[in-house]
Design a protein around this motif. Sequence first.
Motif, PDB file in Angstrom:
ATOM      1  N   MET A  70       5.424  -2.018   3.036  1.00 53.88           N
ATOM      2  CA  MET A  70       4.173  -1.629   2.367  1.00 53.88           C
ATOM      3  C   MET A  70       4.054  -0.106   2.303  1.00 53.88           C
ATOM      4  O   MET A  70       3.610   0.452   1.292  1.00 53.88           O
ATOM      5  CB  MET A  70       2.980  -2.248   3.105  1.00 53.88           C
ATOM      6  N   ALA A 122       4.978   4.035  -5.336  1.00 55.56           N
ATOM      7  CA  ALA A 122       3.951   3.876  -6.371  1.00 55.56           C
ATOM      8  C   ALA A 122       3.297   5.208  -6.696  1.00 55.56           C
ATOM      9  O   ALA A 122       2.833   5.427  -7.823  1.00 55.56           O
ATOM     10  CB  ALA A 122       2.903   2.862  -5.907  1.00 55.56           C
ATOM     11  N   ALA A 158      -2.302   2.155  14.409  1.00 53.10           N
ATOM     12  CA  ALA A 158      -2.209   0.824  13.830  1.00 53.10           C
ATOM     13  C   ALA A 158      -2.390   0.901  12.317  1.00 53.10           C
ATOM     14  O   ALA A 158      -2.944   1.856  11.782  1.00 53.10           O
ATOM     15  CB  ALA A 158      -3.272  -0.084  14.449  1.00 53.10           C
ATOM     16  N   GLU A 159      -1.902  -0.136  11.628  1.00 57.43           N
ATOM     17  CA  GLU A 159      -2.078  -0.181  10.182  1.00 57.43           C
ATOM     18  C   GLU A 159      -3.551  -0.355   9.807  1.00 57.43           C
ATOM     19  O   GLU A 159      -4.061   0.332   8.922  1.00 57.43           O
ATOM     20  CB  GLU A 159      -1.262  -1.346   9.602  1.00 57.43           C
ATOM     21  N   PHE A 160      -4.218  -1.278  10.504  1.00 59.30           N
ATOM     22  CA  PHE A 160      -5.602  -1.620  10.178  1.00 59.30           C
ATOM     23  C   PHE A 160      -6.502  -0.693  10.996  1.00 59.30           C
ATOM     24  O   PHE A 160      -6.772  -0.945  12.168  1.00 59.30           O
ATOM     25  CB  PHE A 160      -5.856  -3.084  10.531  1.00 59.30           C
ATOM     26  N   MET A 218      -2.379  -3.898  -3.148  1.00 60.76           N
ATOM     27  CA  MET A 218      -2.927  -4.973  -2.315  1.00 60.76           C
ATOM     28  C   MET A 218      -3.577  -4.506  -1.013  1.00 60.76           C
ATOM     29  O   MET A 218      -4.267  -5.281  -0.353  1.00 60.76           O
ATOM     30  CB  MET A 218      -1.832  -6.000  -1.988  1.00 60.76           C
ATOM     31  N   LYS A 219      -3.311  -3.278  -0.596  1.00 59.46           N
ATOM     32  CA  LYS A 219      -3.928  -2.760   0.629  1.00 59.46           C
ATOM     33  C   LYS A 219      -4.375  -1.332   0.398  1.00 59.46           C
ATOM     34  O   LYS A 219      -3.712  -0.593  -0.325  1.00 59.46           O
ATOM     35  CB  LYS A 219      -2.913  -2.754   1.790  1.00 59.46           C
ATOM     36  N   ASP A 220      -5.475  -0.966   1.056  1.00 61.81           N
ATOM     37  CA  ASP A 220      -5.904   0.427   0.937  1.00 61.81           C
ATOM     38  C   ASP A 220      -5.280   1.266   2.044  1.00 61.81           C
ATOM     39  O   ASP A 220      -4.494   0.769   2.862  1.00 61.81           O
ATOM     40  CB  ASP A 220      -7.437   0.540   0.904  1.00 61.81           C
ATOM     41  N   GLU A 221      -5.614   2.531   2.049  1.00 62.41           N
ATOM     42  CA  GLU A 221      -5.007   3.457   3.010  1.00 62.41           C
ATOM     43  C   GLU A 221      -5.446   3.160   4.438  1.00 62.41           C
ATOM     44  O   GLU A 221      -4.841   3.636   5.392  1.00 62.41           O
ATOM     45  CB  GLU A 221      -5.357   4.913   2.643  1.00 62.41           C
ATOM     46  N   ALA A 244       6.287   0.959  -0.485  1.00 57.72           N
ATOM     47  CA  ALA A 244       5.700   0.587  -1.782  1.00 57.72           C
ATOM     48  C   ALA A 244       4.648   1.612  -2.192  1.00 57.72           C
ATOM     49  O   ALA A 244       4.620   2.079  -3.333  1.00 57.72           O
ATOM     50  CB  ALA A 244       5.095  -0.818  -1.705  1.00 57.72           C
ATOM     51  N   LYS A 245       3.801   1.994  -1.239  1.00 58.78           N
ATOM     52  CA  LYS A 245       2.742   2.963  -1.563  1.00 58.78           C
ATOM     53  C   LYS A 245       3.347   4.331  -1.898  1.00 58.78           C
ATOM     54  O   LYS A 245       2.889   5.012  -2.816  1.00 58.78           O
ATOM     55  CB  LYS A 245       1.752   3.079  -0.396  1.00 58.78           C
ATOM     56  N   SER A 253      -4.511 -12.148   7.359  1.00 54.60           N
ATOM     57  CA  SER A 253      -3.676 -10.970   7.112  1.00 54.60           C
ATOM     58  C   SER A 253      -2.726 -11.192   5.957  1.00 54.60           C
ATOM     59  O   SER A 253      -2.470 -12.330   5.537  1.00 54.60           O
ATOM     60  CB  SER A 253      -2.876 -10.601   8.366  1.00 54.60           C
ATOM     61  N   LEU A 254      -2.236 -10.078   5.427  1.00 60.18           N
ATOM     62  CA  LEU A 254      -1.215 -10.106   4.376  1.00 60.18           C
ATOM     63  C   LEU A 254      -0.110  -9.168   4.841  1.00 60.18           C
ATOM     64  O   LEU A 254      -0.368  -8.020   5.189  1.00 60.18           O
ATOM     65  CB  LEU A 254      -1.812  -9.616   3.057  1.00 60.18           C
ATOM     66  N   ASN A 255       1.100  -9.694   4.872  1.00 60.95           N
ATOM     67  CA  ASN A 255       2.208  -8.943   5.437  1.00 60.95           C
ATOM     68  C   ASN A 255       3.451  -9.113   4.570  1.00 60.95           C
ATOM     69  O   ASN A 255       3.671 -10.174   3.999  1.00 60.95           O
ATOM     70  CB  ASN A 255       2.483  -9.498   6.847  1.00 60.95           C
ATOM     71  N   GLY A 295      -5.462   0.154   5.630  1.00 56.30           N
ATOM     72  CA  GLY A 295      -4.811  -1.087   6.052  1.00 56.30           C
ATOM     73  C   GLY A 295      -5.607  -2.335   5.737  1.00 56.30           C
ATOM     74  O   GLY A 295      -5.234  -3.439   6.112  1.00 56.30           O
ATOM     75  N   ASN A 349      -0.494  -6.857  10.060  1.00 54.40           N
ATOM     76  CA  ASN A 349      -1.696  -6.127   9.680  1.00 54.40           C
ATOM     77  C   ASN A 349      -2.263  -5.306  10.846  1.00 54.40           C
ATOM     78  O   ASN A 349      -3.294  -4.669  10.719  1.00 54.40           O
ATOM     79  CB  ASN A 349      -2.782  -7.032   9.099  1.00 54.40           C
ATOM     80  N   TRP A 350      -1.570  -5.324  11.977  1.00 54.01           N
ATOM     81  CA  TRP A 350      -1.897  -4.369  13.045  1.00 54.01           C
ATOM     82  C   TRP A 350      -0.766  -3.332  13.104  1.00 54.01           C
ATOM     83  O   TRP A 350      -1.005  -2.148  12.969  1.00 54.01           O
ATOM     84  CB  TRP A 350      -2.071  -5.076  14.400  1.00 54.01           C
ATOM     85  N   ALA A 351       0.472  -3.833  13.269  1.00 54.67           N
ATOM     86  CA  ALA A 351       1.607  -2.903  13.244  1.00 54.67           C
ATOM     87  C   ALA A 351       1.861  -2.485  11.794  1.00 54.67           C
ATOM     88  O   ALA A 351       1.867  -3.317  10.896  1.00 54.67           O
ATOM     89  CB  ALA A 351       2.847  -3.575  13.814  1.00 54.67           C
ATOM     90  N   PRO A 352       2.068  -1.195  11.551  1.00 53.30           N
ATOM     91  CA  PRO A 352       2.346  -0.740  10.184  1.00 53.30           C
ATOM     92  C   PRO A 352       3.600  -1.418   9.627  1.00 53.30           C
ATOM     93  O   PRO A 352       4.596  -1.572  10.322  1.00 53.30           O
ATOM     94  CB  PRO A 352       2.581   0.766  10.369  1.00 53.30           C
ATOM     95  N   ASN A 353       3.517  -1.840   8.372  1.00 58.23           N
ATOM     96  CA  ASN A 353       4.632  -2.515   7.717  1.00 58.23           C
ATOM     97  C   ASN A 353       5.380  -1.507   6.846  1.00 58.23           C
ATOM     98  O   ASN A 353       4.826  -0.978   5.886  1.00 58.23           O
ATOM     99  CB  ASN A 353       4.075  -3.659   6.868  1.00 58.23           C
ATOM    100  N   LEU A 387       2.533  -4.121  -5.049  1.00 58.58           N
ATOM    101  CA  LEU A 387       2.261  -4.254  -3.609  1.00 58.58           C
ATOM    102  C   LEU A 387       1.264  -3.195  -3.136  1.00 58.58           C
ATOM    103  O   LEU A 387       0.365  -3.485  -2.341  1.00 58.58           O
ATOM    104  CB  LEU A 387       3.567  -4.131  -2.819  1.00 58.58           C
ATOM    105  N   ALA A 388       1.441  -1.980  -3.650  1.00 60.75           N
ATOM    106  CA  ALA A 388       0.560  -0.882  -3.228  1.00 60.75           C
ATOM    107  C   ALA A 388      -0.893  -1.194  -3.576  1.00 60.75           C
ATOM    108  O   ALA A 388      -1.810  -0.721  -2.906  1.00 60.75           O
ATOM    109  CB  ALA A 388       1.011   0.421  -3.887  1.00 60.75           C
ATOM    110  N   LYS A 435       4.379  -0.794  -7.196  1.00 62.73           N
ATOM    111  CA  LYS A 435       3.007  -0.573  -7.666  1.00 62.73           C
ATOM    112  C   LYS A 435       2.136  -1.804  -7.412  1.00 62.73           C
ATOM    113  O   LYS A 435       0.975  -1.693  -7.015  1.00 62.73           O
ATOM    114  CB  LYS A 435       3.013  -0.206  -9.154  1.00 62.73           C
TER     115      LYS A 435
END
Lengths: 509, 509
Positions: free
Chosen positions: A270, A277, B325-327, B279-282, A273-274, B340-342, B284, A263-267, B276-277, B274
């Motif tokens: 994910m 989608a 970073a993602e977040f 579950m997180k916003d843009e 998936a986005k 976190s969710l990964n 992170g 959740n810090w490094a981009p996955n 997975l997408a 769809k």
Amino acid sequence: MKWLHFGFLLFTFEYSICQTPEVLQVRKYVTQREHVIIDEFMSFLSIPNVASDSVNIRRNAALIQEMMRKRGIENIQLLTGINDRFPPVVYGEVKTPGAKETIIYYAHYDGQPVNPDQWARGLDPFNPKLYSGSIPNGGKEISVSKSSRFDPETRIYARGSSDDKAGVIAVLNAYDAVIANGLKPTHNIKFFFEGEEEAGSPHLQEILEKYKALLQSDCWIICDGPVHQTGKKQIVFGVRGDAHLDLTVYGPKRPLHSGHYGNWAPNPAMMLAKLLASMKDEEGKVTIKGFYDDVKPLSDLEQKAIKDVPSVDQQMKKELGLKEAEFKGKSLGEAINLPSLNINGMQSGNVGKLASNQIPTSATVVLDLRLVVGNDWKKQQQKVIDHIRNQGYTVIDHEPTDAERLEHSKLVKVASDDFAYNAQRTSMDLPIAKKIIAAVQSTTSEQVVLQPTSGGSLPLYMIEKYLGSKSITVPIVNHDNNQHAENENIRLANLWSGIETMAAIMRMK
Amino acid sequence: MKWLHFGFLLFTFEYSICQTPEVLQVRKYVTQREHVIIDEFMSFLSIPNVASDSVNIRRNAALIQEMMRKRGIENIQLLTGINDRFPPVVYGEVKTPGAKETIIYYAHYDGQPVNPDQWARGLDPFNPKLYSGSIPNGGKEISVSKSSRFDPETRIYARGSSDDKAGVIAVLNAYDAVIANGLKPTHNIKFFFEGEEEAGSPHLQEILEKYKALLQSDCWIICDGPVHQTGKKQIVFGVRGDAHLDLTVYGPKRPLHSGHYGNWAPNPAMMLAKLLASMKDEEGKVTIKGFYDDVKPLSDLEQKAIKDVPSVDQQMKKELGLKEAEFKGKSLGEAINLPSLNINGMQSGNVGKLASNQIPTSATVVLDLRLVVGNDWKKQQQKVIDHIRNQGYTVIDHEPTDAERLEHSKLVKVASDDFAYNAQRTSMDLPIAKKIIAAVQSTTSEQVVLQPTSGGSLPLYMIEKYLGSKSITVPIVNHDNNQHAENENIRLANLWSGIETMAAIMRMK
């Protein structure tokens, strides 16, 4: 065709009396020759036929030449492209004095790669066996004495039994049946049996260009593929085009511990998936801008044909365990007349026993784009690429450099396949199309299913592009033939009836 | 610690003179023994150590017992839970006459599952090799003669080289170094080397309960994980909890031809994308309802410690090839103090050479949930499951039946791991914590980094819950060790310095 409809209504349970006398003659001939046909077919199926197996593929070609010579077919030769080490086309011809038309009969003698371990116990892809019926329906291995007839539900299990050595056997035996009844084809015949169709026909274009003069014709009959899922005969006037895009998106340069960096490094999984989608809405419609543009509208006749195709949606949903279709409000017949976007495969990191607590470095998807007439495959791919760019991605064609990684937060590597091609469709109302419809219809009391296009793809556009010829597909095998997979088989009733179909086309008027 | 700061300022380029005489003694001993230590380590790394490989895991345990016997460690035994067929803990102890405190030194000898195909050419997870440096930095395989010293930048590549056979080697050699210098540990020592940590420590609770009397101590030193990304030593006072969910969504019952059925039959890879997408916003941020609730606030001391942790965000982005970073808006230090969710892995169909024109039958993802103090793992999993239901899915715990397939258009099989656990955190201002901080600080002129929690997870809550003991993590390996992934490695400088760290703790006052 009106009397046929009439016959269909009155004589549903008395099927055979509706056919023309010639069809009955052919049927009688085939009935008497069943064992000869099967013996020839079994020998043919015993030779492994994966296109990459260059030794055996040539043994197949030699046997087909021998089968042609026995029948008095002329000008037999092997056609190859620039490099003659690839699987050859086996070519031959029969001239009909006074005939003005020429028809090329196409089938392919190579088969899909095999994994014998996946075949049912007792089966071997290249040791053909007779079964009393299909294995899922309890069919058992049988032997049939030379003095008795085959039950028409008998199946032959072997690679190529349906796809597409059956095409070669049906065409050659149809010719026998016509001649044996003292008749002649109504046109000049050219036989064209390809040897690397399942490998993507990589040298077909070369061959068509090199032998352009030899291959002049009025129409190609493609004897490949299954009859309709209802068991009815069908004629298919087109094929979809096909193109792929492999997309890879990138996370960290090295796999990271998902606890320390999650959740810090981009996955990348994910991210992918986005991205995916964003390509379809909840109704199954592709949301990529202009995706359904360029489609050449169906003619009234084609629209009517689609409406007349017996619906198999409910049957297929039940068979496949599906409550509803992806594309809401569209029947299967409608869906295959539209361009599609499909995920063939998707991977990032590992799942199951190999799963580990990591952030993967990349995620990959293989997208399959099916095209209909009007679509240009490069343009269709470009629409997808433009959509990806609109999602904020920088598109590259190589593994990203460090500088690219630091400059762009969303990188995607896009790779296209080299053998993409457009769709092809022959009009149903051409005179030659009408003659072929009538010929096939003459062999059956059931309404022949007319399909403007197949959902699947073949590079038939090449025949139009390089030779200026039309092509029409007349499939003969059972739809549950396990084409491309383990336990490939053919139902003998389909083989017999396929010979009748091809013979009727050879006699079309 | 003040003089150390002073030393640091004055002698930045003369690092070694700042350490205590004892540390220098240990260093000298290690320098003389380099080849002996490496030989022992290489033999240890040659034994495959995936916890499910019951034969080899016992070979590892036997070798550790032998290593302990050679050192005169007492009461050596294998600890198992109710069923003794699972990987045992290797236990041993050393009594120090007059000592009032007892410290348990923990490491684990099992490693993450391996996929050898993913390792770099020439590497084999269980055939350890020496490289002149890290492979991404151009390291090449080397051999080092017995008469010469190792370059401290040398790496050993093998599964377990860092995580966590290095812990076993460091603890045992630290003990050697203390004894060899005529010293004694300042406390009673218990060694506790676990054999199924990477499998989620499924029998640790049983073992702690069964051996509660044997395992009494004042504190556990967990020798596992990497030093700070700046290369500075660090002490970590807590760990995140961990739970997984494996999700499988379903398309057609059998693989379908993507031409004949694409965009009509539901594609499970697109369904999963769809889901997975959603579950997180843009930015992170996890969009699952209540996902960030339940978190216990950090104390003032902990908040200050987080502020004092040197920022590695820019360094890590550069090292990992990440623009951002993602977040968004969260530093790495802030991110690991949140749940976190990964995605650990995702698969449907095949990509690359195995890709075929199909609609896959299912798509699977492995989700990793990291938890902080305050989170209950079951509740956190339930939030995810509730979210999935809110996307219209019917949740099942088995492969769907035909009836379920026809009744529900969106089916998801959800499997949880049985060995999920909550987070744990030890206060930094306990007397034992202060002594450990001082001991580690005595080995280095640089400020030791103090982390309220690690991003990673260990079931340390069990030690508190079942034994009433505190635990503090003192990691030693390089942060770029590829822990849990392919090409796992350790940098020798970290191994040497890790031995010094453990020896200093054994001598803490």
